[in-house]
Design an enzyme around this catalytic site. Sequence first.
Site, PDB file in Angstrom:
ATOM      1  N   LYS A 156      -5.483   2.534  16.346  1.00  0.00           N
ATOM      2  CA  LYS A 156      -4.282   3.326  16.058  1.00  0.00           C
ATOM      3  C   LYS A 156      -4.166   4.507  17.033  1.00  0.00           C
ATOM      4  O   LYS A 156      -5.114   4.802  17.773  1.00  0.00           O
ATOM      5  CB  LYS A 156      -4.347   3.814  14.602  1.00  0.00           C
ATOM      6  N   TYR A 199       4.345  -2.805   8.738  1.00  0.00           N
ATOM      7  CA  TYR A 199       3.917  -2.239   7.453  1.00  0.00           C
ATOM      8  C   TYR A 199       4.892  -2.550   6.316  1.00  0.00           C
ATOM      9  O   TYR A 199       4.954  -1.815   5.325  1.00  0.00           O
ATOM     10  CB  TYR A 199       3.735  -0.722   7.583  1.00  0.00           C
ATOM     11  N   PHE A 202       4.181   7.100   1.022  1.00  0.00           N
ATOM     12  CA  PHE A 202       3.640   7.480   2.335  1.00  0.00           C
ATOM     13  C   PHE A 202       4.236   6.659   3.481  1.00  0.00           C
ATOM     14  O   PHE A 202       3.806   6.806   4.632  1.00  0.00           O
ATOM     15  CB  PHE A 202       2.109   7.364   2.335  1.00  0.00           C
ATOM     16  N   ARG A 242     -12.782  -6.560   8.303  1.00  0.00           N
ATOM     17  CA  ARG A 242     -12.517  -5.581   7.229  1.00  0.00           C
ATOM     18  C   ARG A 242     -13.818  -4.879   6.816  1.00  0.00           C
ATOM     19  O   ARG A 242     -13.836  -3.674   6.585  1.00  0.00           O
ATOM     20  CB  ARG A 242     -11.894  -6.277   6.009  1.00  0.00           C
ATOM     21  N   THR A 267     -10.186   1.788   3.193  1.00  0.00           N
ATOM     22  CA  THR A 267      -8.941   2.376   3.709  1.00  0.00           C
ATOM     23  C   THR A 267      -9.114   3.876   3.951  1.00  0.00           C
ATOM     24  O   THR A 267      -8.676   4.413   4.974  1.00  0.00           O
ATOM     25  CB  THR A 267      -7.784   2.121   2.719  1.00  0.00           C
ATOM     26  N   ARG A 327     -14.490   3.315  10.195  1.00  0.00           N
ATOM     27  CA  ARG A 327     -13.861   4.474   9.546  1.00  0.00           C
ATOM     28  C   ARG A 327     -14.900   5.452   9.016  1.00  0.00           C
ATOM     29  O   ARG A 327     -14.674   6.665   9.003  1.00  0.00           O
ATOM     30  CB  ARG A 327     -12.930   3.986   8.438  1.00  0.00           C
ATOM     31  N   ASN A 387      -7.061   7.012  10.025  1.00  0.00           N
ATOM     32  CA  ASN A 387      -8.222   6.143   9.802  1.00  0.00           C
ATOM     33  C   ASN A 387      -8.514   5.184  10.961  1.00  0.00           C
ATOM     34  O   ASN A 387      -9.188   4.171  10.798  1.00  0.00           O
ATOM     35  CB  ASN A 387      -8.145   5.438   8.444  1.00  0.00           C
ATOM     36  N   HIS A 399      -6.678  -0.523  12.425  1.00  0.00           N
ATOM     37  CA  HIS A 399      -6.019  -1.433  11.483  1.00  0.00           C
ATOM     38  C   HIS A 399      -6.660  -2.810  11.588  1.00  0.00           C
ATOM     39  O   HIS A 399      -6.995  -3.249  12.684  1.00  0.00           O
ATOM     40  CB  HIS A 399      -4.526  -1.562  11.814  1.00  0.00           C
ATOM     41  N   GLU A 437       0.988 -10.741  11.354  1.00  0.00           N
ATOM     42  CA  GLU A 437       0.797  -9.597  12.253  1.00  0.00           C
ATOM     43  C   GLU A 437       0.544 -10.048  13.688  1.00  0.00           C
ATOM     44  O   GLU A 437       1.033  -9.429  14.633  1.00  0.00           O
ATOM     45  CB  GLU A 437      -0.355  -8.732  11.730  1.00  0.00           C
TER      46      GLU A 437
HETATM   47  P1  DAT Z   1      -5.645  -0.719   5.149  1.00  0.00           P
HETATM   48  O1  DAT Z   1      -5.249  -0.019   6.425  1.00  0.00           O
HETATM   49  O2  DAT Z   1      -7.087  -0.448   4.802  1.00  0.00           O
HETATM   50  O3  DAT Z   1      -5.295  -2.185   5.133  1.00  0.00           O
HETATM   51  P2  DAT Z   1      -3.359  -0.333   3.410  1.00  0.00           P
HETATM   52  O4  DAT Z   1      -2.807  -1.585   3.978  1.00  0.00           O
HETATM   53  O5  DAT Z   1      -3.418  -0.207   1.915  1.00  0.00           O
HETATM   54  O6  DAT Z   1      -4.817  -0.026   3.978  1.00  0.00           O
HETATM   55  O7  DAT Z   1      -2.501   0.910   3.928  1.00  0.00           O
HETATM   56  C1  DAT Z   1      -2.038   0.955   5.260  1.00  0.00           C
HETATM   57  C2  DAT Z   1      -2.241   2.348   5.788  1.00  0.00           C
HETATM   58  O8  DAT Z   1      -1.441   3.273   5.055  1.00  0.00           O
HETATM   59  C3  DAT Z   1      -3.666   2.863   5.655  1.00  0.00           C
HETATM   60  O9  DAT Z   1      -4.456   2.483   6.743  1.00  0.00           O
HETATM   61  C4  DAT Z   1      -3.477   4.346   5.575  1.00  0.00           C
HETATM   62  C5  DAT Z   1      -2.152   4.502   4.886  1.00  0.00           C
HETATM   63  N1  DAT Z   1      -2.302   4.738   3.445  1.00  0.00           N
HETATM   64  C6  DAT Z   1      -2.744   3.840   2.524  1.00  0.00           C
HETATM   65  N2  DAT Z   1      -2.747   4.366   1.299  1.00  0.00           N
HETATM   66  C7  DAT Z   1      -2.282   5.641   1.438  1.00  0.00           C
HETATM   67  C8  DAT Z   1      -2.054   6.735   0.538  1.00  0.00           C
HETATM   68  N3  DAT Z   1      -2.280   6.617  -0.776  1.00  0.00           N
HETATM   69  N4  DAT Z   1      -1.600   7.899   1.058  1.00  0.00           N
HETATM   70  C9  DAT Z   1      -1.352   8.023   2.381  1.00  0.00           C
HETATM   71  N5  DAT Z   1      -1.541   7.044   3.282  1.00  0.00           N
HETATM   72  C10 DAT Z   1      -2.001   5.880   2.815  1.00  0.00           C
HETATM   73 MG    MG Z   2      -3.487  -3.150   5.066  1.00  0.00          MG
END
Ligand code: DAT
Ligand code: MG
Length: 153
Positions: A12, A52, A60, A88, A94, A105, A115, A118, A130
């Site tokens: 990222k 996303y 968020f 993963r 996350t 991470r 973080n 991705h 993706e």
């Molecule tokens: P991951 O990146 O582990 O697959 P995710 O798909 O649930 O996690 O979320 C995508 C991204 O969004 C994640 O890397 C960081 C952000 N994110 C996730 N949950 C969040 C939250 N509760 N508040 C703020 N940002 C968040």
């Molecule tokens: Mg995800």
Amino acid sequence: MADRERTFVMVKPDGVQRGLIGEIVSRFEDRGLKLVAGKFTRLDDDHAREHYAEHVDKPFFDDLTDFITSGPVFAMVWEGQDAVAQVRRMMGETDPAESAPGTIRGDYGLDLGRNVVHGSDTEEGSAQREIELFFDDDEQVDYERIDEPWLYE
Ligand code: DAT
Ligand code: MG
């Protein structure tokens, strides 16, 4: 041998700015995963929203798309046995604060919104979708790594 599969991984904008591309690529290479595509690019808003899309209704979402479009990213496809789940595990949770030391991470992040990396979470769903969002078929290269007989029985 169990499933050989492909997963989408992206350093990222925070990881790029902090000079972590090489470190992150090295971890996957050292593990035995095979790099089959790579692209240094910057997402536009439409691409970010599509990438996303599963989070479109989350509070968020706008911060997330702003962040992921804020600078260049390094997008990759990695191939290997159980690649989606293994990547993963190597990424950690996350939230970096919940991530074990030794994970990407857990070693390089502190804040949920920064973080570093991705990775797709399922093969059939997110990985294929993706990958196709970033790479044409002819940008993914099929080849043998010389150590494959020593990585797989
Ligand atoms: P991951 O990146 O582990 O697959 P995710 O798909 O649930 O996690 O979320 C995508 C991204 O969004 C994640 O890397 C960081 C952000 N994110 C996730 N949950 C969040 C939250 N509760 N508040 C703020 N940002 C968040
Ligand atoms: Mg995800």
